[in-house]
Design an enzyme around this catalytic site. Structure first.
Site, PDB file in Angstrom:
ATOM      1  N   ARG A   1       0.818  -1.217   0.000  1.00 14.20           N
ATOM      2  CA  ARG A   1       0.000   0.000   0.000  1.00 14.20           C
ATOM      3  C   ARG A   1       0.851   1.266   0.000  1.00 14.20           C
ATOM      4  O   ARG A   1       0.327   2.364  -0.161  1.00 14.20           O
ATOM      5  CB  ARG A   1      -0.953  -0.015   1.204  1.00 14.20           C
ATOM      6  CG  ARG A   1      -2.106  -1.001   1.021  1.00 14.20           C
ATOM      7  CD  ARG A   1      -2.956  -1.151   2.261  1.00 14.20           C
ATOM      8  NE  ARG A   1      -2.326  -1.995   3.256  1.00 14.20           N
ATOM      9  CZ  ARG A   1      -2.900  -2.359   4.399  1.00 14.20           C
ATOM     10  NH1 ARG A   1      -4.122  -1.935   4.679  1.00 14.20           N
ATOM     11  NH2 ARG A   1      -2.270  -3.145   5.244  1.00 14.20           N
TER      12      ARG A   1
ATOM     13  N   LYS B   1     -16.809   7.135  -2.796  1.00 12.90           N
ATOM     14  CA  LYS B   1     -16.671   7.796  -1.490  1.00 12.90           C
ATOM     15  C   LYS B   1     -16.218   9.236  -1.683  1.00 12.90           C
ATOM     16  O   LYS B   1     -15.217   9.484  -2.344  1.00 12.90           O
ATOM     17  CB  LYS B   1     -15.654   7.053  -0.616  1.00 12.90           C
ATOM     18  CG  LYS B   1     -16.091   5.676  -0.179  1.00 12.90           C
ATOM     19  CD  LYS B   1     -15.102   5.066   0.782  1.00 12.90           C
ATOM     20  CE  LYS B   1     -13.763   4.822   0.118  1.00 12.90           C
ATOM     21  NZ  LYS B   1     -12.795   4.161   1.026  1.00 12.90           N
TER      22      LYS B   1
ATOM     23  N   ASP C   1     -12.794  -7.146  -2.859  1.00 15.72           N
ATOM     24  CA  ASP C   1     -11.648  -6.275  -2.589  1.00 15.72           C
ATOM     25  C   ASP C   1     -10.398  -7.138  -2.525  1.00 15.72           C
ATOM     26  O   ASP C   1     -10.483  -8.367  -2.428  1.00 15.72           O
ATOM     27  CB  ASP C   1     -11.856  -5.510  -1.279  1.00 15.72           C
ATOM     28  CG  ASP C   1     -11.165  -4.147  -1.279  1.00 15.72           C
ATOM     29  OD1 ASP C   1     -10.357  -3.899  -2.191  1.00 15.72           O
ATOM     30  OD2 ASP C   1     -11.438  -3.345  -0.371  1.00 15.72           O
TER      31      ASP C   1
ATOM     32  N   ALA D   1     -11.554  -3.217   8.047  1.00 17.28           N
ATOM     33  CA  ALA D   1     -12.925  -3.524   7.593  1.00 17.28           C
ATOM     34  C   ALA D   1     -13.858  -2.317   7.613  1.00 17.28           C
ATOM     35  O   ALA D   1     -15.066  -2.475   7.450  1.00 17.28           O
ATOM     36  CB  ALA D   1     -13.531  -4.675   8.393  1.00 17.28           C
TER      37      ALA D   1
ATOM     38  N   THR E   1     -14.041   0.264   5.380  1.00 19.88           N
ATOM     39  CA  THR E   1     -14.584   0.533   4.046  1.00 19.88           C
ATOM     40  C   THR E   1     -15.641  -0.481   3.657  1.00 19.88           C
ATOM     41  O   THR E   1     -16.735  -0.126   3.198  1.00 19.88           O
ATOM     42  CB  THR E   1     -13.443   0.533   3.002  1.00 19.88           C
ATOM     43  OG1 THR E   1     -12.549   1.605   3.285  1.00 19.88           O
ATOM     44  CG2 THR E   1     -13.993   0.699   1.597  1.00 19.88           C
TER      45      THR E   1
END
Length: 318
Positions: A102, A199, A225, A231, A233
């Site tokens: 990430r 979002k 995903d 958790a 999102t």
């Protein structure tokens, strides 16, 4: 795949991140796991001993860089060095979950690109090939100058839902714009439309608003995903889908990181079933009744055999 594989030059070793998966992979290939030990000095330093000859062998090391991330990464780097110094012909890293993925770009000034640093460390240690699964950012493949096979679990997850005959009113949902390609792959397999959770934060210090792009009213929704961490999102997305008229919401992911409040959030969410893979070993406290786990061992085992035999692996990417 045959029950036994008769090439003594093929070796599979496991470190500590996910030994159960490594044993499954070795069984799929048809060989025993190689003998090695991981111990620690009194100050915590890692010591690895390879307890059989691997001179001239093609070695595959199974290790996810999941929690504890830094411990597992150091184990891997030390193992690669040990294999190199023991004259392995090739050192192939099978990393079902690639940690630090990430951090793949500079989102703000003065930030590191840690995904690139990890790639550099693995290469410099002596790895000659990478096999991995559903990287958070597929462009991380470009951080490596060695061959890398980037597999995905979409077929496995799609088959699970396809076999459950959830009806004709299926919609596959991406929880953000970045996951649209993944959602479309699953939707194509299930012959279903897609929806996207958009979002937006209207202004600073105001809660995010979740807009749904696509029709979900009266539909059974499957959120897909790559990683579920805290958790937040995925559970907010499930709530938004139900409020928009979805009759049921399922969720699935390749990598169940499940940190912090994740289990409580999932338990209390409107998600009917959460389907995950075993790319990350889950302790008992990260398990609830509404979860189901699928094994990626057949996929990774097949990839190992094809790479070892210099056969094409392209069909495994589909």
């Amino acid at each position: 795949m045959s029950n036994e594989y008769f090439d003594p030059k093929l070796k599979i070793f496991s470190l500590n991140s996910n030994r159960e998966l490594a044993e499954e992979i070795a069984k799929e290939v048809g060989i025993e796991l190689g003998k090695s030990s991981v111990t620690h000095f009194s100050d915590g330093e890692i010591q690895i001993n390879i307890e059989e000859s691997i001179r001239g062998c093609h070695v595959y090391v199974i290790q996810s860089t999941s929690n504890p991330v830094n411990q597992n990464l150091m184990e891997l780097l030390i193992m690669i060095d040990a294999l190199k110094r023991a004259s392995a012909a090739t050192i192939n890293i099978v990393m079902p979950y690639y940690g630090y993925a990430r951090q793949d770009r500079k989102a703000r000034s003065r930030e590191p690109i840690t995904a690139k640093l990890v790639a550099n460390l693995i290469e410099t240690a002596g790895a000659t090939r990478m096999i991995t699964l559903d990287m958070h950012a597929p462009q991380i493949q470009g951080f490596f100058d060695i061959p890398i096979d980037h597999l995905n679990a979409v077929r496995l997850l799609s088959n699970y839902f396809g076999e459950r005959h959830l009806g004709d009113d299926l919609v596959v949902v991406s929880p953000d714009h970045g996951g649209v390609t993944r959602a479309r792959k699953m939707a194509d397999r299930l012959k279903a439309p897609i929806a996207i959770i958009d979002k937006r934060r209207p202004r600073p210090n105001v809660a995010e608003v979740m807009n749904i792009v696509g029709n979900v009213e009266g539909k059974v929704c499957i959120i897909i995903d790559d990683i579920i961490d805290t958790a937040g999102t995925i559970t907010l997305a499930a709530k938004a889908l139900r409020e928009a008229g979805a009759t049921k919401v399922y969720a699935c992911c390749s990598h169940p990181v499940l940190s912090g409040p994740a289990m409580k959030r999932i338990e209390e969410s409107p998600i009917e079933k959460l389907v995950v893979t075993n790319s990350i070993a889950l302790p008992e406290d990260k398990w609830i009744d509404k979860m189901e786990q699928l094994s990626v061992a057949p996929l990774l085992g097949e990839a190992i055999v094809r790479v070892h035999e210099n056969a094409s692996v392209s069909s495994l990417f589909e």
